[in-house]
Design a protein around this motif. Sequence first.
Motif: not given
Length: 478
Positions: A307, A310-311, A316, A388-389, A391-392, A431, A434, A437, A441
């Motif tokens: 991912s 996105h991450l 980020k 990051s995961i 946060d998403s 997935r 989230i 996107p 992306r």
Amino acid sequence: MGTGMAQLEGYYFSAALSCTFLVSCLLFSAFSRALREPYMDETFHLPQAQRYCEGRFSLAQWDPMITTLPGLYLLSVGVVKPARWIFGWSEHVVCSIGMLRFVNLLFSVGNFYLLYLLFRKVQPRHKAGSSVQRILSTLTLAVFPTLYFFNFLYYTEAGSMFFTLFAYLMCLYGNHKTSALLGFCGFMFRQTNIVWAVFCAGNVVAQKLTEAWKTELQKKKEERLPPIKGPFSEFRKILQFLWVYSMSFKNLSMLFLLTWPYILLIFLFCVFVVVNGGIVVGDRSSHEVCLHFPQLFYFFSFTLFFSFPHLLSPSKMKAFLCLAWKRRIQFFVLTLVCVFLVWKFTYVHKYLLADNRHYTFYVWKRVMQRYEIVKYLLVPVYLFAGWSITDSLKSKSVFWNLMFFICLFTVTVPQKLLEFRYFILPYVIYRLNIPLPPISRLVCELGCYAVINFLTFYIFLNKTFQWPNSQDTQRFMW
């Protein structure tokens, strides 16, 4: 205008599904020509399915090397047997390797449709561009390399995914009895899928907790009560709220009435574990339960890799470094904890070191095992990936996140063997949840998946090799 957009989205979906199925059929043909005999775990699954196909269901006919329940074989018989009656095909044809493998290709079509329905249910539909984003997201997850590869072999992945996604969809629509029944079907494909039935129950609980939490916050705002201050104040407030909520008989009885089908399923699972003497059927020597905490870190890295559009971005990384500096004491303690977990709880399964047909063998040998210090140097990467995961997923409630990460922990940490297949379901659930996107992306993600799929299929079909002590053709795979 709304009807026209919906019709256009229907055309996009039909085109995406048709093209994906056409490409899959071509790949299936290539697999069938190259792979006329069972390969890897198929050497256990296919003969067992063929015995069931011939009507031999007794326990004496069960292969003790198989560690999963017979859901795949029973459903396969239910799919291929009618072909004999309808088309007049011989038993040799309907129980052939090609026909049994084709069952998973049918599952892949069902998975495509379920992914689309889940994106429509989970993601808000207020943006004009969201229909294209939903179709692209569905297409991307449908060809997710680790999952897509096993659509062409007689493994449990496609069917396991189908019933788990179907159960999740029914849960989101509030049809909990159907969801629990589908969760049972998923359990029949792979015992660890019981965790995702618990997740469906947790989804219901999280929704009710979120509603009560919002009401509580609103009440405090109106009463103008002084906020709790100090370190971990938010955490303390949530714990206090959960304690008060769980002390209410009315709340508990409401949750029980909503989730009783899942509770019944969990009870049946517990009965199975007691009667069976464990979660694994058949050979248990290679499936020992342990506290393999780094499995969580491997999942974070796996998710970051697949991912990355996105991450992973400069913004980020900057945000992560700023947060790490701002809360450097907490991050320092967390780093020490992670280093300790890597040091004391890293397990290396005998299959990981012995089988050079899997990509994990090369990841371990050339990255993790090259120098002892590498596994410790990767801790900052694990921390960034985990942050990051998380946060998403900030658009989801704190209670949903709690349920998801508990289920993620339960389904990964007890596994001793590092196997990318074990990460497929939690990755897909992540997935799906989230925010959609941007199209750029998604196109980047889809393009990367296409390249990875091309390489893995090309290597599997064309770059064969042989072991010194065997005449069998060996192939590289996930």
